[in-house]
Design an enzyme around this catalytic site. Structure first.
Site, mmCIF file in Angstrom:
data_model
loop_
_atom_site.group_PDB
_atom_site.id
_atom_site.type_symbol
_atom_site.label_atom_id
_atom_site.label_comp_id
_atom_site.label_asym_id
_atom_site.label_seq_id
_atom_site.Cartn_x
_atom_site.Cartn_y
_atom_site.Cartn_z
ATOM 1 N N GLU A 129 96.746 52.981 58.149
ATOM 2 C CA GLU A 129 98.003 53.724 58.314
ATOM 3 C C GLU A 129 97.754 55.146 58.796
ATOM 4 O O GLU A 129 98.523 55.692 59.570
ATOM 5 C CB GLU A 129 98.821 53.718 57.017
ATOM 6 C CG GLU A 129 99.434 52.374 56.691
ATOM 7 C CD GLU A 129 100.319 51.813 57.811
ATOM 8 O OE1 GLU A 129 100.930 52.608 58.548
ATOM 9 O OE2 GLU A 129 100.366 50.583 57.960
ATOM 10 N N GLN A 160 99.246 58.417 64.828
ATOM 11 C CA GLN A 160 99.509 58.945 66.172
ATOM 12 C C GLN A 160 98.776 58.156 67.252
ATOM 13 O O GLN A 160 98.644 58.618 68.365
ATOM 14 C CB GLN A 160 99.074 60.418 66.270
ATOM 15 C CG GLN A 160 100.108 61.381 65.753
ATOM 16 C CD GLN A 160 99.640 62.080 64.498
ATOM 17 O OE1 GLN A 160 98.709 61.628 63.833
ATOM 18 N NE2 GLN A 160 100.279 63.168 64.173
ATOM 19 N N LEU A 186 89.479 59.560 68.680
ATOM 20 C CA LEU A 186 90.793 59.125 68.168
ATOM 21 C C LEU A 186 91.821 60.261 68.220
ATOM 22 O O LEU A 186 93.017 60.020 68.222
ATOM 23 C CB LEU A 186 90.681 58.665 66.709
ATOM 24 C CG LEU A 186 90.666 57.178 66.404
ATOM 25 C CD1 LEU A 186 90.714 56.954 64.899
ATOM 26 C CD2 LEU A 186 91.819 56.441 67.050
ATOM 27 N N TYR A 239 106.230 58.587 55.368
ATOM 28 C CA TYR A 239 106.050 57.276 56.004
ATOM 29 C C TYR A 239 104.814 56.566 55.444
ATOM 30 O O TYR A 239 104.873 55.395 55.042
ATOM 31 C CB TYR A 239 105.909 57.425 57.544
ATOM 32 C CG TYR A 239 105.348 56.158 58.125
ATOM 33 C CD1 TYR A 239 106.181 55.068 58.331
ATOM 34 C CD2 TYR A 239 103.983 56.018 58.382
ATOM 35 C CE1 TYR A 239 105.670 53.863 58.792
ATOM 36 C CE2 TYR A 239 103.464 54.824 58.834
ATOM 37 C CZ TYR A 239 104.310 53.746 59.041
ATOM 38 O OH TYR A 239 103.799 52.563 59.480
ATOM 39 N N ASP A 290 109.086 54.992 60.952
ATOM 40 C CA ASP A 290 108.271 55.510 62.054
ATOM 41 C C ASP A 290 109.088 55.366 63.339
ATOM 42 O O ASP A 290 110.276 55.028 63.292
ATOM 43 C CB ASP A 290 106.920 54.778 62.133
ATOM 44 C CG ASP A 290 107.078 53.309 62.509
ATOM 45 O OD1 ASP A 290 108.234 52.824 62.576
ATOM 46 O OD2 ASP A 290 106.059 52.641 62.746
ATOM 47 N N GLU A 296 106.740 45.325 57.448
ATOM 48 C CA GLU A 296 105.864 45.001 58.568
ATOM 49 C C GLU A 296 106.660 44.328 59.690
ATOM 50 O O GLU A 296 106.453 44.623 60.864
ATOM 51 C CB GLU A 296 104.759 44.064 58.071
ATOM 52 C CG GLU A 296 103.459 44.275 58.783
ATOM 53 C CD GLU A 296 102.317 43.834 57.903
ATOM 54 O OE1 GLU A 296 101.571 44.713 57.444
ATOM 55 O OE2 GLU A 296 102.187 42.620 57.651
ATOM 56 N N CYS A 319 116.850 41.454 73.476
ATOM 57 C CA CYS A 319 117.790 41.017 72.435
ATOM 58 C C CYS A 319 117.844 39.503 72.278
ATOM 59 O O CYS A 319 118.046 38.998 71.169
ATOM 60 C CB CYS A 319 119.181 41.563 72.728
ATOM 61 S SG CYS A 319 119.220 43.358 72.753
ATOM 62 N N CYS A 370 115.663 38.251 69.664
ATOM 63 C CA CYS A 370 115.696 39.037 68.419
ATOM 64 C C CYS A 370 116.287 38.239 67.251
ATOM 65 O O CYS A 370 117.384 37.675 67.376
ATOM 66 C CB CYS A 370 116.524 40.303 68.660
ATOM 67 S SG CYS A 370 116.707 41.294 67.176
ATOM 68 N N CYS A 405 123.491 42.890 64.935
ATOM 69 C CA CYS A 405 123.198 44.203 65.531
ATOM 70 C C CYS A 405 124.449 44.822 66.152
ATOM 71 O O CYS A 405 125.055 44.254 67.074
ATOM 72 C CB CYS A 405 122.105 44.038 66.588
ATOM 73 S SG CYS A 405 121.740 45.552 67.473
HETATM 74 FE FE1 SF4 Z 1 118.602 43.988 70.606
HETATM 75 FE FE2 SF4 Z 1 119.650 44.920 68.374
HETATM 76 FE FE3 SF4 Z 1 117.684 43.149 68.237
HETATM 77 FE FE4 SF4 Z 1 117.211 45.626 69.050
HETATM 78 S S1 SF4 Z 1 117.894 44.997 67.027
HETATM 79 S S2 SF4 Z 1 116.451 43.762 70.025
HETATM 80 S S3 SF4 Z 1 119.058 46.121 70.157
HETATM 81 S S4 SF4 Z 1 119.696 42.813 69.099
#
Ligand code: SF4
Length: 377
Positions: free
Chosen positions: A48, A53, A91, A131, A149, A193, A210, A213, A219
């Site tokens: 971590e 960075q 690094l 974080y 993050d 994660e 999306c 996703c 969303c």
């Molecule tokens: Fe798309 Fe929302 Fe999924 Fe991001 S969280 S990939 S904006 S659907």
């Protein structure tokens, strides 16, 4: 700050993400669990800090080498800082290495060599910000602690269609509160994660993917067609640029390296001494002044060695390196932590920033060229 979230919505968001994460999880060396399914907190901690960075691809080999060299907190604590900086060489952001080393010593002195699982104790260790604290608590100790993050910030700004600057303090507060409200008591590490992985692979900057996703139907940005225009980032300030000089001071076959003060940027690393040009100064005038102030010597500035452009987070430099000859005085560590004479063959034992490594590469290329020429003639 309390964020009211519908329980059913939150649970669906959580299980969709965790299920997706279980099938997508990349095999990364710091994610390996032991036979009982637990992760070694020390490995999580080191990873971590390195990932703060630096990207995953770069961190991979560094992580393996670092763990081979310092396999336990105790091994890290008892090693000299120079060795730790050497293992970190390349690094960047060396304060991370100094803090890790300092923290390892505190863990040995105060916690018997075991990274504490108590949030207050962990947060008191150098280099562990909010974080990193959340990541260690959730990934290594299974505690429902939030993380935020760059990847998570982007995902949350889109899922909740946040149209304010995500770096503004008020928005930052909201994002932390959302992360805290979302992290489940069951499998908080797997959830966090998956959230990070979603941001790294699907909910990417620019145009998110999306259709792949797992939380697309939950969303708000997607529902409102805002996914490509979020998150709102602050306007970038112009980064200043500085001309910087460095002197390769020769004494026969030997050359001089100086160690940067520990409390300065790149503290503890070794460099060819020099510094930033002042207004109206030529490069040679700058170098003579810097070496007078830093080492108490007068030099004659000779041929250019190389020019190295480099970008740090908040400024850019052009580093001009020159051969130098001592005219008067014996180098002393006036504005340096230490000075040493070494040779071009032996200089690799000193941990150096990437800019100074490029000076070494230029010196070696020139030495090889001269050797080839003299062999051919
Ligand atoms: Fe798309 Fe929302 Fe999924 Fe991001 S969280 S990939 S904006 S659907």
């Amino acid at each position: 700050m309390q964020v009211p979230l519908d329980t059913l919505w939150r649970e669906e968001f959580g299980w969709r993400l965790v299920e997706w994460g279980a099938t997508q999880r990349p095999t990364l060396p710091w994610r390996l669990a032991d036979g009982s399914g637990q992760r070694d907190p020390y490995r999580v901690w080191v990873a971590e800090i390195m990932l703060q960075q630096t990207g995953v691809t770069t961190v991979g080999p560094y992580f393996e080498r670092f763990l081979a060299r310092f396999p336990t907190v105790a091994a890290l604590a008892e090693s000299p800082l120079d060795d730790v900086l050497k293992a970190w060489e390349g690094l960047g952001y060396y304060a991370r290495a100094r803090n890790l080393h300092r923290a390892a010593r505190l863990v040995v002195e105060q916690h018997g060599g075991e990274l504490p699982s108590n949030a207050d104790q962990l947060a008191r260790l150098p280099g562990i910000g909010r974080y990193t604290l959340g990541a260690i608590l959730s990934l290594a100790f299974g505690q429902p602690a939030p993380i935020l993050d760059g990847n998570v910030r982007r995902v949350l700004a889109r899922v909740f269609a946040i149209t304010e600057d995500v770096r503004a303090p008020a928005t930052e507060k909201t994002l932390w509160a959302l992360s805290e409200a979302l992290v489940p008591v069951e499998a908080p590490g797997a959830f966090n994660e998956a959230l990070m992985d979603l941001g790294a692979t699907i909910c990417i900057p620019g145009r998110p993917r999306c259709l792949a996703c797992p939380v697309m139907t939950l969303c708000a940005a997607r529902a409102q067609g805002l996914q490509d225009s979020l998150p709102i980032m602050p306007k970038r300030k112009q980064t200043p640029h500085y001309d910087v000089t460095a002197g390769v001071i020769w004494r026969g076959e030997q050359l001089l390296v100086a160690q940067r003060p520990l409390d300065k940027m790149l503290g503890g690393l070794w460099e060819f001494p020099g510094g930033k040009c002042q207004a109206g100064e030529t490069l040679a005038e700058c170098l003579k002044r810097e070496l007078r102030e830093e080492l108490g010597v007068e030099v004659a500035v000779g041929e250019p060695v190389t020019v190295v452009p480099h970008a740090y987070t908040h400024f850019r430099i052009t580093l001009h390196a020159f051969d130098c000859a001592l005219v008067e005085g014996e180098p002393q560590a006036i504005e340096a932590a230490d000075v040493r004479w070494t040779t071009l063959d032996a200089v690799d034992q000193f941990a150096m920033a990437v800019t100074d490594q490029q000076i070494v590469a230029a010196l070696r290329a020139e030495a090889n060229r001269l050797t080839t020429e003299s062999t051919e003639s």
